[in-house]
Design an enzyme around this catalytic site. Structure first.
Site, mmCIF file in Angstrom:
data_model
loop_
_atom_site.group_PDB
_atom_site.id
_atom_site.type_symbol
_atom_site.label_atom_id
_atom_site.label_comp_id
_atom_site.label_asym_id
_atom_site.label_seq_id
_atom_site.Cartn_x
_atom_site.Cartn_y
_atom_site.Cartn_z
ATOM 1 C CG HIS A 59 23.688 8.602 -5.578
ATOM 2 N ND1 HIS A 59 22.978 9.668 -5.059
ATOM 3 C CD2 HIS A 59 23.063 7.487 -5.117
ATOM 4 C CE1 HIS A 59 21.985 9.221 -4.319
ATOM 5 N NE2 HIS A 59 22.004 7.893 -4.343
ATOM 6 C CG ASP B 247 20.600 3.872 -4.884
ATOM 7 O OD1 ASP B 247 21.301 4.869 -4.626
ATOM 8 O OD2 ASP B 247 19.382 3.810 -4.635
ATOM 9 C CG HIS C 87 18.634 8.556 -7.214
ATOM 10 N ND1 HIS C 87 19.195 7.411 -7.752
ATOM 11 C CD2 HIS C 87 18.789 8.433 -5.876
ATOM 12 C CE1 HIS C 87 19.647 6.634 -6.775
ATOM 13 N NE2 HIS C 87 19.422 7.236 -5.632
ATOM 14 N NE ARG D 229 14.130 13.603 0.480
ATOM 15 C CZ ARG D 229 13.093 13.050 -0.167
ATOM 16 N NH1 ARG D 229 11.947 13.703 -0.247
ATOM 17 N NH2 ARG D 229 13.214 11.870 -0.730
HETATM 18 C C1 LIG Z 1 24.961 -0.593 1.177
HETATM 19 C C2 LIG Z 1 25.405 0.586 0.841
HETATM 20 C C3 LIG Z 1 24.805 1.428 -0.234
HETATM 21 C C4 LIG Z 1 25.473 2.757 -0.024
HETATM 22 C C5 LIG Z 1 26.846 2.338 0.397
HETATM 23 C C6 LIG Z 1 26.540 1.277 1.463
HETATM 24 C C7 LIG Z 1 26.074 1.973 2.741
HETATM 25 C C8 LIG Z 1 25.423 3.326 2.502
HETATM 26 C C9 LIG Z 1 24.742 3.505 1.142
HETATM 27 C C10 LIG Z 1 24.661 4.945 0.684
HETATM 28 C C11 LIG Z 1 23.474 5.742 1.280
HETATM 29 C C12 LIG Z 1 23.480 7.184 0.738
HETATM 30 C C13 LIG Z 1 23.720 7.229 -0.787
HETATM 31 C C14 LIG Z 1 24.893 6.294 -1.188
HETATM 32 C C15 LIG Z 1 25.251 6.491 -2.639
HETATM 33 C C16 LIG Z 1 26.021 6.522 -0.222
HETATM 34 O O1 LIG Z 1 26.893 7.369 -0.308
HETATM 35 O O2 LIG Z 1 25.886 5.675 0.872
HETATM 36 C C17 LIG Z 1 24.522 4.867 -0.827
HETATM 37 C C18 LIG Z 1 25.483 3.736 -1.198
HETATM 38 C C19 LIG Z 1 25.349 3.052 -2.548
HETATM 39 O O3 LIG Z 1 24.270 2.738 -3.050
HETATM 40 O O4 LIG Z 1 26.424 2.809 -3.109
HETATM 41 O O1 LIG Z 2 16.510 10.948 0.342
HETATM 42 C C1 LIG Z 2 16.251 10.410 -0.720
HETATM 43 O O2 LIG Z 2 15.138 10.450 -1.199
HETATM 44 C C2 LIG Z 2 17.285 9.684 -1.524
HETATM 45 C C3 LIG Z 2 18.209 8.845 -0.719
HETATM 46 C C4 LIG Z 2 19.147 8.083 -1.605
HETATM 47 O O3 LIG Z 2 19.229 8.272 -2.791
HETATM 48 C C5 LIG Z 2 19.990 7.043 -1.002
HETATM 49 O O4 LIG Z 2 19.968 6.889 0.243
HETATM 50 O O5 LIG Z 2 20.674 6.357 -1.778
HETATM 51 FE FE LIG Z 3 20.315 6.670 -3.791
#
Ligand SMILES: C=C1C[C@]23C[C@H]1CC[C@H]2[C@@]12CCC[C@@](C)(C(=O)O1)[C@H]2[C@@H]3C(=O)O
Ligand SMILES: O=C(O)CCC(=O)C(=O)O
Ligand SMILES: [Fe+2]
Length: 353
Positions: free
Chosen positions: A231, A233, A288, A298
């Site tokens: 994905h 961010d 990533h 982890r």
């Molecule tokens: C502020 C954010 C950023 C979110 C959505 C929301 C809350 C949780 C974050 C994450 C965290 C885990 C990876 C991700 C890809 C996910 O599934 O939830 C992230 C996402 C994003 O970067 O879009």
């Molecule tokens: O665990 C990690 O190193 C990556 C976490 C991540 O990509 C995320 O929270 O968006």
């Molecule tokens: Fe991420």
């Protein structure tokens, strides 16, 4: 609407896409979590020297070095970042304390379908046919309402640490954002939201921010499953702390998946979609993923940072040379958040100019 969690209220999830399994009770990877991905072994872990630069924020060339890293890989590791290592340790130990609870306990802090804060699996889960070997705790603001359910008399330690860490992360994220704008020769007027949010002046709009605690339990068959699916961010930048367990990989065209090895005391900073838009695709929004370990848990902590949700962004005219047209149309942060939540990696194609 003025906060990020309100933006996510309009984007509810089904419970099946929130609730983790009880990883501690699993002796094998269930079919629901088996990923048929031939690339796990192909990860170039043998790369002795990581391609991801380690940059000292106190270095007199930090601005140029960071600007360069943002433009090439879109990710770097940061040393001398000013975040006390003792605070990072406390965040890690509070996260470990939470994830070590029984499944029954943790479910007391489950995110609600329309909620942003709480325990659950990754928000990107519905886009994949298999589940990930991962559980998380998302925090927007204070986690107190959720944590009180777990530790009625002992929630303060967890909450104080997380709130304090977010404050420190916000200051660092702001400093990095200014520095990155400077590396692009962008003036302060173009970043009015940055200055209007830093002076806690009551009604001033708040930046978009969230803290995500991630846990990847040790896995009986690590090559068969995925910790966190590929994905990018969503926001401007992400500041990540990872424990000593490997797992994070970035995708580089022509090279494939490359590890981002843990560096003691360093924070990983990566560019997200919003920086990619602002720079008219000059900064990559780095793809990533996380692979899991057979023996070690982890833990990672990601802080996501962006402009206030009502802010309308469009590619900086400064970064467009005269021959170049903008690749993206203007979009409000909250509009992009909604497009991303519904389309994942196709989101950028919806705002192509
Ligand atoms: C502020 C954010 C950023 C979110 C959505 C929301 C809350 C949780 C974050 C994450 C965290 C885990 C990876 C991700 C890809 C996910 O599934 O939830 C992230 C996402 C994003 O970067 O879009
Ligand atoms: O665990 C990690 O190193 C990556 C976490 C991540 O990509 C995320 O929270 O968006
Ligand atoms: Fe991420």
């Amino acid at each position: 609407m003025s906060t990020l969690s309100e933006a996510y209220e309009d984007l509810p999830l089904d419970l099946q896409h929130i609730k983790p399994v009880d990883f501690a009770s699993l002796e094998a990877v269930p079919d629901s979590h088996v990923w048929h991905d031939s690339s796990f072994g192909a990860c170039s872990d043998e790369h002795e020297k990581s391609l991801v630069p380690v940059i000292d924020l106190e270095d007199s060339n930090a601005t140029e070095l960071i600007g360069k890293a943002c433009e090439t890989l879109g990710v770097f590791q940061l040393k001398n970042h000013g975040i006390p290592l003792s605070l990072i340790e406390e965040v890690k130990s509070e996260a470990a304390r939470f994830f070590a609870l029984s499944a029954r306990q943790k479910l007391k802090a489950l995110r609600s379908p329309g909620g942003a804060t709480g325990y659950g699996i990754a928000r990107i889960t519905p886009f994949f046919s298999k589940y990930m070997w991962h559980e998380g705790f998302t925090i927007m603001g204070s986690p107190v309402d959720h944590v009180k359910e777990l530790w009625p008399h002992d929630h303060e330690r967890f909450c104080d640490v997380m709130v304090n860490y977010q404050k420190k992360m916000k200051v660092l994220a702001e400093r990095l954002t200014r520095l990155i704008f400077k590396s692009l020769n962008i003036s302060d007027e173009e970043i009015s939201w940055l200055s209007s949010t830093s002076n806690d002046s009551g009604s001033a709009s708040t930046v978009s921010a969230a803290l995500q605690l991630n846990s990847y339990p040790p896995c009986p068959e690590p090559n068969q499953t995925m910790g966190l699916a590929p994905h990018t961010d969503t926001f401007l930048l992400t500041i990540l702390h990872q424990t000593q367990t490997n797992g994070l990989q970035i995708f580089k065209d022509g090279s494939g998946w490359l590890p981002v090895p843990p560096v003691e005391g360093a924070l990983v900073v990566n560019m997200g979609d919003l920086f990619h838009i602002l720079t008219n695709a000059r900064f990559p929004n780095v793809l990533h993923r996380v692979v899991v370990s057979g023996t070690q848990q982890r833990l990672s902590t990601a802080y996501f940072y962006g402009p206030p949700i009502d802010f309308i962004l469009s590619p900086f005219s400064k970064v467009l040379n005269s021959a170049q047209a903008p690749h993206y149309r203007s979009v409000a942060v909250k509009e992009y958040v909604a497009i991303k939540a519904q389309n994942l990696e196709k989101a950028l194609s919806f705002i192509r100019a």
